[in-house]
Design an enzyme around this catalytic site. Structure first.
Site, PDB file in Angstrom:
ATOM      1  N   LYS A  69       6.917  83.312  -1.814  1.00  0.00           N
ATOM      2  CA  LYS A  69       7.284  81.762  -2.313  1.00  0.00           C
ATOM      3  C   LYS A  69       8.609  81.546  -2.833  1.00  0.00           C
ATOM      4  CE  LYS A  69       2.312  80.859  -2.020  1.00  0.00           C
ATOM      5  NZ  LYS A  69       1.164  81.244  -2.551  1.00  0.00           N
ATOM      6  N   VAL A 125       4.258  76.275  -0.621  1.00  0.00           N
ATOM      7  CA  VAL A 125       4.521  76.704  -2.127  1.00  0.00           C
ATOM      8  C   VAL A 125       3.698  76.004  -2.872  1.00  0.00           C
ATOM      9  CG1 VAL A 125       6.117  77.026  -4.188  1.00  0.00           C
ATOM     10  CG2 VAL A 125       6.759  77.635  -1.859  1.00  0.00           C
ATOM     11  N   GLU A 155       6.155  71.708   2.680  1.00  0.00           N
ATOM     12  CA  GLU A 155       5.305  71.520   1.251  1.00  0.00           C
ATOM     13  C   GLU A 155       4.312  72.350   1.223  1.00  0.00           C
ATOM     14  OE1 GLU A 155       6.397  68.887  -1.409  1.00  0.00           O
ATOM     15  OE2 GLU A 155       5.425  70.890  -1.958  1.00  0.00           O
ATOM     16  N   LYS A 183       4.108  80.814   5.463  1.00  0.00           N
ATOM     17  CA  LYS A 183       5.199  80.969   4.758  1.00  0.00           C
ATOM     18  C   LYS A 183       6.202  81.949   5.471  1.00  0.00           C
ATOM     19  CE  LYS A 183       1.615  81.574   2.215  1.00  0.00           C
ATOM     20  NZ  LYS A 183       0.344  81.887   1.466  1.00  0.00           N
ATOM     21  N   GLY A 185     -11.564  80.711   0.071  1.00  0.00           N
ATOM     22  CA  GLY A 185     -10.388  80.459   1.105  1.00  0.00           C
ATOM     23  C   GLY A 185      -9.171  80.533   0.401  1.00  0.00           C
ATOM     24  N   PHE A 223      -6.051  77.627  13.394  1.00  0.00           N
ATOM     25  CA  PHE A 223      -7.109  76.792  12.877  1.00  0.00           C
ATOM     26  C   PHE A 223      -8.088  77.358  11.933  1.00  0.00           C
ATOM     27  CE2 PHE A 223     -10.303  73.690  14.567  1.00  0.00           C
ATOM     28  CZ  PHE A 223      -9.596  72.375  13.643  1.00  0.00           C
ATOM     29  N   GLU A 263      -4.998  85.327   1.403  1.00  0.00           N
ATOM     30  CA  GLU A 263      -4.435  85.522   2.614  1.00  0.00           C
ATOM     31  C   GLU A 263      -5.519  86.430   3.500  1.00  0.00           C
ATOM     32  OE1 GLU A 263      -1.328  84.568   3.448  1.00  0.00           O
ATOM     33  OE2 GLU A 263      -1.931  83.222   1.633  1.00  0.00           O
ATOM     34  N   GLY A 271      -6.189  76.473  -1.612  1.00  0.00           N
ATOM     35  CA  GLY A 271      -7.450  76.029  -1.107  1.00  0.00           C
ATOM     36  C   GLY A 271      -7.304  75.125  -0.019  1.00  0.00           C
TER      37      GLY A 271
HETATM   38  N1  HSE Z   1      -3.019  83.358  -0.590  1.00  0.00           N
HETATM   39  C1  HSE Z   1      -2.261  82.135  -1.320  1.00  0.00           C
HETATM   40  C2  HSE Z   1      -2.543  82.159  -2.613  1.00  0.00           C
HETATM   41  C3  HSE Z   1      -2.528  80.799  -0.482  1.00  0.00           C
HETATM   42  O1  HSE Z   1      -3.558  82.647  -3.253  1.00  0.00           O
HETATM   43  O2  HSE Z   1      -1.849  81.390  -3.374  1.00  0.00           O
HETATM   44  C4  HSE Z   1      -1.619  79.772  -0.836  1.00  0.00           C
HETATM   45  O3  HSE Z   1      -0.330  79.911  -0.290  1.00  0.00           O
END
Ligand code: HSE
Length: 339
Positions: A226, A154, A151, A127, A208, A8, A211, A319
């Site tokens: 991905k 990626v 979904e 992922k 945000g 969360f 990772e 995001g």
């Molecule tokens: N950390 C990943 C990025 C988040 O920046 O693309 C989305 O998967």
């Protein structure tokens, strides 16, 4: 549809924010109503109320420091261990958005297995399980007669998976190529505007995008994960991270960015996968190249297909609301199929 949300943070809260703000429109326009029955955080408590939890109050509790601040009803369960909660709860769907682990996929993989074993659909933003255990998850979903959707793994809610697996069904996809990490594309874009690497990364974290451990982004592993997800889901490939050549952007200096600009070029972290191999590497592309205009946390993927040639999708790659929407789009898909 009753949902249990495990993990969360930015993404899980993004989904709940959408459910809070769009409840009426989703009901009136999509015939969709979600009740959140369970929420599990890593270190700020878990909650299960078979009657349902209030989205606004959940978000307020987290803003106040954790689920201990949620005004739970009598009959609600506090601080069950996540596995116990997943098995025991009355949710129809497990929404898994805890932190990605690309080495072991755990503990999320065990959470997904527990959900299928107890008759729940599984929707992931995480992922790890999809990249490392796709075939196993599909087999478990089929055995349980439940749906697996991912979904949000990626390109956030930009429908990269749905485009390939549903809209392009009947085409053979031979290659996927593009920009699949929001954080690094944001950093490269900001460095072109003169920001330092460290400041740009700090911004990507504050927004945000990054990772929990941003080395997964800057060293290319998130993009590679991905690529693996696309290869496994689209090509039925058994490609692993070890089969890919992976280089990130941490070695790209302000001087490198300036040199590219002086030559009329831009750095982009490009992922490419085919059924038998793949790579992630920083590439200098000319300004006229289609990927040169993909800036900030925007991502792009081009599928090379037999019947349609190249089909390209551009949209948000990371995001809070964008990834929350990816989860919502899967919940809507499952609801349309009869939930
Ligand atoms: N950390 C990943 C990025 C988040 O920046 O693309 C989305 O998967």
């Amino acid at each position: 549809m009753r949902i249990a949300i495990v993990g969360f943070g930015v993404v899980g809260q993004g989904l709940v924010e959408i459910l809070r703000d769009k409840a009426d429109a989703l009901r009136d326009e999509q015939g969709f109503a979600a009740t959140i029955v369970a929420v599990a955080t890593r270190s700020r408590g878990t909650l299960y109320d078979p009657q349902g939890l209030e989205p606004a109050a959940l978000l307020e509790a987290m803003a106040a420091g954790g689920l201990a601040h949620y005004p739970a009803r009598d009959g609600a369960f506090r601080d069950l261990a996540p596995l116990t909660l997943i098995r025991a709860c009355n949710a129809d769907v497990l929404v898994e958005c805890s932190n990605t682990n690309l080495q072991t996929a755990q503990p999320a993989l065990d959470y997904c297995k527990a959900a299928f074993e107890t008759g729940k659909h599984v929707v992931l933003a995480n992922k790890g399980p999809v990249a490392l255990a796709y075939a196993e998850l599909v087999a478990l979903a089929n055995a349980a007669g439940k749906h697996l959707r991912f979904e949000a793994t990626v390109m956030a809610g930009t429908p990269s998976i749905r485009l390939a697996m549903q809209a392009l069904a009947g085409c053979q996809i031979r290659e996927a190529r593009g920009i699949l990490n929001g954080t690094t594309n944001y950093i490269l874009t900001q460095m072109e505007s003169g920001l330092s690497y460290a400041d740009a990364l700090a911004q990507a974290q504050a927004l945000g995008y990054a990772e929990a451990d941003p080395t997964a982004d800057v060293d290319g592993w998130d993009a590679a994960g991905k690529g693996i997800i696309l290869a496994r889901a689209l090509f039925g490939s058994t490609l692993t991270l070890a089969d890919m050549s992976v280089r990130g952007i941490s070695a790209i200096s302000a001087d490198d960015v300036a040199a590219a600009r002086a030559a009329g070029e831009r750095w982009k972290l490009v992922v490419q996968v085919t059924p038998t191999g793949g790579s992630v590497s920083p590439v200098r592309v000319p300004m006229a190249h289609p990927l040169a205009g993909v800036s900030g946390a925007t991502n792009a993927v081009t599928y090379n297909t037999d019947l349609m040639g190249d089909v390209t999708l551009v949209g948000a790659g990371a995001g809070r609301l964008q990834t929350g929407f990816g989860l919502l789009s899967d919940l809507l898909d499952i609801a349309r199929l009869g939930g």
